[in-house]
Design a protein around this motif. Structure first.
Motif, mmCIF file in Angstrom:
data_model
loop_
_atom_site.group_PDB
_atom_site.id
_atom_site.type_symbol
_atom_site.label_atom_id
_atom_site.label_comp_id
_atom_site.label_asym_id
_atom_site.label_seq_id
_atom_site.Cartn_x
_atom_site.Cartn_y
_atom_site.Cartn_z
ATOM 1 N N ARG A 2 0.839 -1.194 0.000
ATOM 2 C CA ARG A 2 0.000 0.000 0.000
ATOM 3 C C ARG A 2 0.877 1.248 0.000
ATOM 4 N NH1 ARG A 2 -2.967 0.084 5.280
ATOM 5 N NH2 ARG A 2 -0.821 -0.298 5.914
ATOM 6 N N ALA A 3 0.431 2.256 -0.698
ATOM 7 C CA ALA A 3 1.144 3.534 -0.707
ATOM 8 C C ALA A 3 0.153 4.656 -0.976
ATOM 9 C CB ALA A 3 2.242 3.548 -1.768
ATOM 10 N N ILE A 4 0.383 5.802 -0.355
ATOM 11 C CA ILE A 4 -0.367 7.010 -0.683
ATOM 12 C C ILE A 4 0.265 7.610 -1.937
ATOM 13 C CG2 ILE A 4 -0.976 9.341 0.046
ATOM 14 C CD1 ILE A 4 -2.484 7.284 1.625
ATOM 15 N N VAL A 5 -0.544 7.845 -2.950
ATOM 16 C CA VAL A 5 -0.051 8.406 -4.208
ATOM 17 C C VAL A 5 -0.790 9.711 -4.493
ATOM 18 C CG1 VAL A 5 0.190 8.060 -6.700
ATOM 19 C CG2 VAL A 5 0.556 6.143 -5.120
ATOM 20 N N ILE A 6 -0.032 10.737 -4.855
ATOM 21 C CA ILE A 6 -0.590 12.034 -5.244
ATOM 22 C C ILE A 6 -0.324 12.221 -6.728
ATOM 23 C CG2 ILE A 6 -0.392 14.540 -4.979
ATOM 24 C CD1 ILE A 6 0.343 14.058 -2.051
ATOM 25 N N GLU A 7 -1.383 12.271 -7.514
ATOM 26 C CA GLU A 7 -1.249 12.446 -8.954
ATOM 27 C C GLU A 7 -1.337 13.909 -9.371
ATOM 28 O OE1 GLU A 7 -4.109 9.886 -10.761
ATOM 29 O OE2 GLU A 7 -2.980 8.063 -10.268
ATOM 30 N N GLU A 8 -1.972 14.724 -8.523
ATOM 31 C CA GLU A 8 -2.098 16.158 -8.796
ATOM 32 C C GLU A 8 -2.127 16.894 -7.465
ATOM 33 O OE1 GLU A 8 -5.059 19.291 -11.174
ATOM 34 O OE2 GLU A 8 -5.574 17.164 -11.001
ATOM 35 N N GLN A 9 -1.312 17.930 -7.322
ATOM 36 C CA GLN A 9 -1.248 18.647 -6.056
ATOM 37 C C GLN A 9 -2.567 19.363 -5.776
ATOM 38 O OE1 GLN A 9 2.539 20.561 -7.323
ATOM 39 N NE2 GLN A 9 3.262 20.103 -5.246
ATOM 40 N N GLY A 10 -2.903 19.458 -4.480
ATOM 41 C CA GLY A 10 -4.153 20.091 -4.093
ATOM 42 C C GLY A 10 -4.441 19.866 -2.626
ATOM 43 N N GLY A 11 -5.740 19.761 -2.295
ATOM 44 C CA GLY A 11 -6.157 19.575 -0.912
ATOM 45 C C GLY A 11 -5.874 18.177 -0.410
ATOM 46 N N PRO A 12 -6.195 17.916 0.861
ATOM 47 C CA PRO A 12 -5.938 16.597 1.442
ATOM 48 C C PRO A 12 -6.569 15.452 0.658
ATOM 49 C CG PRO A 12 -6.514 18.166 3.163
ATOM 50 C CD PRO A 12 -6.745 18.867 1.865
ATOM 51 N N GLU A 13 -7.655 15.752 -0.042
ATOM 52 C CA GLU A 13 -8.362 14.693 -0.768
ATOM 53 C C GLU A 13 -7.559 14.115 -1.930
ATOM 54 O OE1 GLU A 13 -9.099 18.510 -2.848
ATOM 55 O OE2 GLU A 13 -9.200 17.857 -0.745
ATOM 56 N N VAL A 14 -6.475 14.784 -2.364
ATOM 57 C CA VAL A 14 -5.680 14.256 -3.481
ATOM 58 C C VAL A 14 -4.811 13.082 -3.056
ATOM 59 C CG1 VAL A 14 -5.653 16.513 -4.596
ATOM 60 C CG2 VAL A 14 -3.694 15.823 -3.185
ATOM 61 N N MET A 15 -4.700 12.830 -1.746
ATOM 62 C CA MET A 15 -3.909 11.688 -1.274
ATOM 63 C C MET A 15 -4.768 10.432 -1.326
ATOM 64 S SD MET A 15 -1.598 13.154 1.866
ATOM 65 C CE MET A 15 -2.979 13.701 2.871
ATOM 66 N N ARG A 16 -4.386 9.490 -2.178
ATOM 67 C CA ARG A 16 -5.173 8.281 -2.367
ATOM 68 C C ARG A 16 -4.344 7.052 -2.020
ATOM 69 N NH1 ARG A 16 -6.649 11.632 -6.746
ATOM 70 N NH2 ARG A 16 -8.853 12.219 -6.702
ATOM 71 N N LEU A 17 -4.939 6.164 -1.226
ATOM 72 C CA LEU A 17 -4.270 4.917 -0.880
ATOM 73 C C LEU A 17 -4.381 3.957 -2.057
ATOM 74 C CD1 LEU A 17 -2.796 3.493 1.464
ATOM 75 C CD2 LEU A 17 -5.005 2.506 2.099
ATOM 76 N N THR A 18 -3.236 3.466 -2.530
ATOM 77 C CA THR A 18 -3.172 2.675 -3.752
ATOM 78 C C THR A 18 -2.373 1.408 -3.505
ATOM 79 O OG1 THR A 18 -3.191 4.728 -5.034
ATOM 80 C CG2 THR A 18 -2.480 2.740 -6.189
ATOM 81 N N GLU A 19 -2.742 0.335 -4.177
ATOM 82 C CA GLU A 19 -1.937 -0.885 -4.181
ATOM 83 C C GLU A 19 -0.930 -0.766 -5.321
ATOM 84 O OE1 GLU A 19 -1.706 -3.573 -2.294
ATOM 85 O OE2 GLU A 19 -3.280 -2.989 -0.877
ATOM 86 N N THR A 20 0.339 -0.961 -4.986
ATOM 87 C CA THR A 20 1.386 -0.806 -5.983
ATOM 88 C C THR A 20 2.472 -1.844 -5.747
ATOM 89 O OG1 THR A 20 2.929 0.796 -6.975
ATOM 90 C CG2 THR A 20 2.638 0.898 -4.596
ATOM 91 N N ALA A 21 3.332 -2.016 -6.715
ATOM 92 C CA ALA A 21 4.404 -3.006 -6.594
ATOM 93 C C ALA A 21 5.445 -2.535 -5.578
ATOM 94 C CB ALA A 21 5.066 -3.219 -7.948
ATOM 95 N N ASP A 22 6.055 -3.487 -4.887
ATOM 96 C CA ASP A 22 7.140 -3.144 -3.974
ATOM 97 C C ASP A 22 8.283 -2.506 -4.746
ATOM 98 O OD1 ASP A 22 5.622 -4.366 -2.073
ATOM 99 O OD2 ASP A 22 7.123 -5.850 -1.482
ATOM 100 N N PRO A 23 8.923 -1.484 -4.193
ATOM 101 C CA PRO A 23 10.102 -0.934 -4.855
ATOM 102 C C PRO A 23 11.270 -1.913 -4.778
ATOM 103 C CG PRO A 23 9.784 0.097 -2.713
ATOM 104 C CD PRO A 23 8.595 -0.783 -2.941
ATOM 105 N N GLU A 24 12.157 -1.824 -5.725
ATOM 106 C CA GLU A 24 13.376 -2.626 -5.733
ATOM 107 C C GLU A 24 14.547 -1.719 -5.390
ATOM 108 O OE1 GLU A 24 13.831 -5.832 -6.137
ATOM 109 O OE2 GLU A 24 11.731 -6.346 -6.553
ATOM 110 N N PRO A 25 15.394 -2.115 -4.438
ATOM 111 C CA PRO A 25 16.534 -1.260 -4.107
ATOM 112 C C PRO A 25 17.568 -1.253 -5.237
ATOM 113 C CG PRO A 25 16.681 -3.344 -2.922
ATOM 114 C CD PRO A 25 15.356 -3.341 -3.621
#
Length: 321
Positions: A2-25
């Motif tokens: 899970r990660a919070i992703v912001i696709e467009e800057q704005g109010g608190p509502e722009v923060m969306r919890l999204t399922e995404t792939a694990d990062p690779e170091p």
């Protein structure tokens, strides 16, 4: 993950919890299982557009956790190590990749919550009181928002260096917290004009330094509260940016100094980062620096945490856990 992703800057509502792939170091990076994340005004600035950030991005520049894996070429950090970082993006997630040279060890005796509560704001309080204006025994200093996360740490560090501390806070509860942290006097800025109150408390001398993270709402009072050749350290803008200033005002105020410092320039080298982090965590582990967590939120409650922070409904540090 899970990660919070912001696709467009704005109010608190722009923060969306999204399922995404694990990062690779990548080479030189470590992968961290994140356990606690600090919520800071810089997160608000980046989310809202006050600070320009390329989108999409995952906010959160302060977090602590345990190393899950390391990339090629990493030395000195191993899987299982407890680490924290500040001023790197990606903290509002279950896992994050970070350059190994920018993470710091979390010592025994410091929990993940304490680590995420004190690294950014603790190092901020440290550089302000040790470098920007190095507090001397007998100094009197003014700390705005003295019951906030940074304010409470500033009060404690200034007191430890021998200062008399005047704080500002709004409610009786916040004033009590500032006094518990060591503030000698607390001004209720909702009922008192700050600069005249400071003059009265200092017998018209003014203070050696003002630590101001509020910005637009407090700037004039901060300037008027200084003694001749005092230092106004404007390290944030919680109430908005300060309009352009005529340099002649610094002369009229008593040949005072105005600086706009940031933590990035005070942890630029690996050596300075490790030194400040070790000092802060050493104070926490020894019990000499009290850490107050003012609110704990689940990752999916990041928007509410931002709303509470900006509305000044909270005291101490806010965490996403």
């Amino acid at each position: 993950m899970r990660a919070i992703v912001i696709e467009e800057q704005g109010g608190p509502e722009v923060m969306r919890l999204t399922e995404t792939a694990d990062p690779e170091p990548a080479s030189g990076e470590v992968l961290i299982d994140v356990e606690a994340r600090g919520v800071n005004f810089i997160d608000v600035y980046q989310r809202s557009g006050a600070y320009s950030v390329s989108t999409p991005f995952t906010p959160g520049v302060e977090a602590a956790g345990r190393v899950a894996a390391v990339g090629a070429g990493v030395t000195g950090v191993a899987p299982g190590d407890r680490v924290a970082w500040a001023m790197l993006p990606g903290g509002y997630a279950d896992r994050a990749a970070a350059p190994a040279r920018r993470v710091v060890p979390v010592p025994d005796g410091v929990t993940a919550e304490q680590a995420a509560s004190t690294l950014l704001q603790g190092m901020t309080a440290h550089y302000l009181t040790h470098s920007t204006y190095a507090v001397q025994p007998g100094d009197t200093v003014l700390v705005h928002a003295a019951a906030g996360g940074t304010g409470l740490l500033l009060v404690q560090m200034a007191k430890a260096r021998g200062a008399t501390v005047i704080g500002t806070a709004s409610t009786e509860a916040k004033q009590a917290l500032a006094r518990e942290a060591g503030a000698d006097e607390v001004i209720d800025y909702t009922r008192q004009d700050v600069a005249p109150a400071v003059r009265e408390l200092t017998r018209s001398r003014g203070v050696a330094a003002v630590y101001d993270g509020v910005g637009a709402d407090t700037f004039d009072a901060s300037l008027e509260s200084l003694r001749p050749r005092g230092v106004l350290a404007l390290f944030g803008q919680a109430s908005g940016a300060v309009p352009p200033v005529d340099p002649q005002r610094l002369n009229s105020a008593g040949s005072v100094f105005l600086t706009r410092p940031s933590i990035a320039h005070h942890i630029a080298s690996r050596e300075e980062l490790l030194e400040r982090a070790a000092d802060v965590y050493g104070l926490v582990a020894s019990g000499r620096l009290d850490v107050r967590v003012g609110g704990r939120y689940a990752l999916e409650e990041a928007a509410r945490a931002h709303e509470d922070l900006t509305a000044r409904r909270t005291t101490g540090k806010l965490l996403l856990v």
